[in-house]
Design an enzyme around this catalytic site. Structure first.
Site, short mmCIF file in Angstrom:
data_model
loop_
_atom_site.label_atom_id
_atom_site.label_comp_id
_atom_site.label_asym_id
_atom_site.label_seq_id
_atom_site.Cartn_x
_atom_site.Cartn_y
_atom_site.Cartn_z
N LYS A 28 -8.09 3.57 1.58
CA LYS A 28 -7.31 4.79 1.40
C LYS A 28 -7.44 5.41 0.02
O LYS A 28 -7.56 6.63 -0.10
CB LYS A 28 -5.84 4.52 1.73
CG LYS A 28 -5.62 4.58 3.21
CD LYS A 28 -4.31 3.96 3.60
CE LYS A 28 -4.49 3.21 4.90
NZ LYS A 28 -5.26 1.95 4.77
N ASN B 234 -17.36 26.50 -24.38
CA ASN B 234 -17.98 25.41 -23.62
C ASN B 234 -17.71 25.52 -22.12
O ASN B 234 -16.61 25.90 -21.73
CB ASN B 234 -17.46 24.08 -24.14
CG ASN B 234 -17.88 23.81 -25.58
OD1 ASN B 234 -18.96 24.21 -26.00
ND2 ASN B 234 -17.01 23.17 -26.34
N ASN C 184 -2.56 -2.00 13.20
CA ASN C 184 -4.01 -1.82 13.09
C ASN C 184 -4.47 -0.52 13.75
O ASN C 184 -5.31 0.20 13.22
CB ASN C 184 -4.74 -3.01 13.72
CG ASN C 184 -4.43 -4.30 12.99
OD1 ASN C 184 -3.83 -4.28 11.92
ND2 ASN C 184 -4.85 -5.43 13.56
N GLU D 257 -18.78 21.30 -16.19
CA GLU D 257 -19.06 19.90 -16.55
C GLU D 257 -18.14 18.96 -15.80
O GLU D 257 -18.54 17.88 -15.36
CB GLU D 257 -18.91 19.71 -18.06
CG GLU D 257 -20.00 20.41 -18.84
CD GLU D 257 -19.71 20.45 -20.33
OE1 GLU D 257 -20.65 20.26 -21.11
OE2 GLU D 257 -18.55 20.68 -20.71
N LYS E 91 -17.62 27.97 -30.58
CA LYS E 91 -17.99 27.38 -29.29
C LYS E 91 -17.23 27.99 -28.11
O LYS E 91 -16.07 28.32 -28.20
CB LYS E 91 -17.74 25.87 -29.31
CG LYS E 91 -18.63 25.07 -30.21
CD LYS E 91 -20.12 25.19 -29.87
CE LYS E 91 -20.49 24.48 -28.58
NZ LYS E 91 -20.31 23.02 -28.69
N SER F 45 0.84 -1.22 0.00
CA SER F 45 0.00 0.00 0.00
C SER F 45 0.86 1.25 0.00
O SER F 45 0.35 2.36 -0.01
CB SER F 45 -0.94 0.00 1.21
OG SER F 45 -0.20 -0.13 2.42
N GLN G 281 -7.47 -2.07 3.98
CA GLN G 281 -6.43 -1.28 3.32
C GLN G 281 -6.99 -0.57 2.08
O GLN G 281 -6.44 0.43 1.63
CB GLN G 281 -5.28 -2.21 2.92
CG GLN G 281 -4.12 -1.54 2.24
CD GLN G 281 -2.93 -2.49 2.11
OE1 GLN G 281 -2.31 -2.85 3.09
NE2 GLN G 281 -2.64 -2.90 0.89
N THR H 108 -39.76 25.36 -10.92
CA THR H 108 -40.02 24.00 -10.43
C THR H 108 -40.32 23.19 -11.69
O THR H 108 -40.87 23.73 -12.67
CB THR H 108 -41.23 23.92 -9.47
OG1 THR H 108 -42.40 24.33 -10.18
CG2 THR H 108 -41.05 24.82 -8.25
N HIS H 109 -39.93 21.93 -11.70
CA HIS H 109 -40.12 21.08 -12.89
C HIS H 109 -39.48 21.68 -14.14
O HIS H 109 -39.97 21.44 -15.26
CB HIS H 109 -41.61 20.82 -13.18
CG HIS H 109 -42.41 20.42 -11.98
ND1 HIS H 109 -42.60 19.11 -11.60
CD2 HIS H 109 -43.05 21.18 -11.06
CE1 HIS H 109 -43.34 19.08 -10.50
NE2 HIS H 109 -43.63 20.32 -10.14
N SER I 210 -13.81 24.70 -29.11
CA SER I 210 -13.91 23.43 -29.82
C SER I 210 -12.80 23.36 -30.85
O SER I 210 -12.42 24.37 -31.44
CB SER I 210 -15.27 23.35 -30.50
OG SER I 210 -15.21 22.47 -31.60
N1 ARG Z 1 -1.32 -1.29 5.22
C1 ARG Z 1 -2.28 -1.78 6.16
C2 ARG Z 1 -3.60 -1.00 6.03
O1 ARG Z 1 -3.59 0.02 5.46
C3 ARG Z 1 -1.70 -1.67 7.53
C4 ARG Z 1 -2.54 -2.22 8.62
C5 ARG Z 1 -2.04 -3.44 9.31
N2 ARG Z 1 -1.79 -4.55 8.46
C6 ARG Z 1 -1.95 -5.83 8.87
N3 ARG Z 1 -1.64 -6.77 8.05
N4 ARG Z 1 -2.45 -6.11 10.07
O2 ARG Z 1 -4.62 -1.46 6.45
#
Ligand code: ARG
Length: 461
Positions: free
Chosen positions: A324, A284, A109, A289, A282, A22, A321, A154-155, A276
């Site tokens: 993220k 735009n 964790n 958008e 144009k 990660s 994981q 409205t609408h 364009s």
């Molecule tokens: N890279 C992991 C995450 O983002 C770290 C967390 C702990 N990893 C584990 N194998 N217990 O969740």
């Protein structure tokens, strides 16, 4: 380097290493990871795992690592599993053997929860600042055309006349609620997880409130299993981001329409539009958008994490994981969209005569008329009927509201008194809507003042 390995006879396959890493995205947590680790060192010192000297040594090494991390070369060639592993490896390289104590009584964790909470808190404040700037731009644009009249819809059908500032302040309210939602998300993230261990609570008697204070957290988490299992605070952020994007997208949609030939109310600045490659005429509204388009990706991030978390058994699972990338993606899109919207609003120009003419050419005054009849004693249902008949007759004859004289109105129905002819102008009827929250000119002036006061309050927080 690995943070584990003793019980393994063979290392991970190259495919799994690539698959499971990660670092390529959680490197964005490096500042949070180091801030958290420094605070953790102070906690280790308080339980006598680190001496003051060792703690100082580690802290100094972290400062150097943080400074180095600013250069792009820092991550080059790194094959660490994640940012937590990389930071510990760098620490070992810098500080030597003393680094081996840094992970005492700590699990990744809780560390990943802490880092993400720190990151989310900072990101929320950035989003709130951008929201405030956008709200200020809306107020400024409202103030530039204080008396401009537009048909409200409205609408997608012309409904009743409103003031242009009243319309803009509707968006101000939406963004003000988004601001509050981010505050609520902040409160959810602002709880300190360290001391939870992997899932069962740390085996070392850390002073958890002291760690929380050290890192500026309002409270400590109450259940170690919950910490390892919980990503609600990320969902809260993504929900607040999604609602902000929803509001941005609706504003974008309005303005794409209002700036097009069919409406012709708004002129978007050259700087936020594109041409364009084929059609020379144009201009735009691509910036708007793209805001509308990025909205979908932020909703996708929210959905993505919901689905990732659904059905996960207690407590931590590696699936988590996957939180993220959606988090970072949503935060990036939101920030970019808020900034883009601010520039569009700051540089937009209204052609007030165009929406005013659209209002005058339609029957947005019909409600004003029916209500005037009701005020004069005609039961509303009958008043509604009468005004409706007047509209029907006018449409048959191709007449606009302003074409009716007081005399003609009285001949059409005796309930129309001479004073009511004035209501055929859209800006007249608005004056009956001075109720708080309505589009009456004084009510809107008051609302603008309150919006300015609200902005000042948000900024001084
Ligand atoms: N890279 C992991 C995450 O983002 C770290 C967390 C702990 N990893 C584990 N194998 N217990 O969740």
């Amino acid at each position: 380097m690995k943070l584990w390995g003793g019980r393994f006879e063979h290392g991970p396959s190259e495919v799994f290493e690539r698959f499971g890493e990660s670092l390529s995205f959680d490197r964005r947590l490096i500042e949070a990871d180091i801030a958290g680790s420094k605070a953790f060192c102070r906690a280790l010192e308080r339980v006598n795992i680190l001496s003051a000297e060792e703690r100082a040594q580690i802290t100094a090494a972290f400062d150097v690592i943080l400074a180095e991390a600013a250069s792009p070369a820092f991550f080059e060639g790194a094959t660490d599993e994640d940012i937590h592993t990389l930071v510990i490896r760098k620490l070992k390289e810098r500080a030597g053997a003393v680094a081996d104590k840094i992970h005492t009584g700590r699990s990744r964790n809780e560390q990943v929860s802490l880092d993400t909470r720190i990151w989310v808190r900072a990101e929320i404040r950035r989003a709130q600042e951008l929201l405030t700037s956008l709200m200020a731009a809306l107020v400024e644009l409202a103030g530039r055309y204080p008396g401009a009249v537009i048909p409200g819809y409205t609408h997608t059908r012309r409904a009743q006349a409103v003031l242009w500032p009243h319309y803009l302040l509707a968006y101000f309210e939406m963004f003000a609620r988004d601001w509050e939602r981010f505050d609520q998300a902040y409160a959810r993230a602002d709880v300190m997880p360290l001391g939870s261990g992997a899932l069962a609570g740390s085996g070392f008697p850390f002073d958890r409130p002291a760690i929380a204070q050290d890192l500026g957290f309002a409270a400590v988490t109450r259940n170690s299993m919950d910490v390892s299992a919980d990503r609600d605070f990320v969902l809260d952020f993504l929900y607040a981001a999604s609602t902000s994007m929803l509001h941005l997208s609706r504003l974008a949609e309005d303005w794409i329409l209002y700036s097009g030939e069919e409406f012709g109310w708004l002129e978007l600045a050259d700087g936020v539009t594109s041409g364009s490659s084929l059609m020379p005429q144009k201009k735009n509204p691509d910036s708007l958008e793209l805001i509308r388009g990025k909205c979908g990706r932020v909703f996708g991030a929210l959905t993505s994490l919901f689905v990732t978390m659904k059905g996960l058994p207690m407590t931590y699972n590696r699936d988590m994981q996957e939180d993220k990338e959606p988090l970072f993606e949503a935060a990036d899109r939101l920030r970019a969209s808020l900034e883009m919207a601010r520039v569009v609003v700051e540089t937009a120009e209204l052609r007030p005569a165009v929406p005013a003419a659209a209002a005058a050419a339609s029957w947005v005054v019909a409600t004003d008329l029916a209500e005037a009849l009701a005020r004069a004693g005609t039961p509303f249902h009958r008043a509604h009927q009468l005004a409706g008949k007047l509209v029907l007759e006018s449409l048959r004859q191709g007449r606009r509201p302003a074409d009716w004289t007081a005399g003609e109105l009285a001949r059409f129905a005796p309930e129309f008194t001479p004073g009511m002819a004035r209501l055929m102008a859209p800006e007249e009827g608005m004056k009956t809507r001075e109720i708080a929250g309505g589009t009456g000119p004084q009510a809107v002036r008051q609302a603008l003042k309150e919006a300015e006061a609200k902005l000042a309050a948000l900024r001084s927080r």
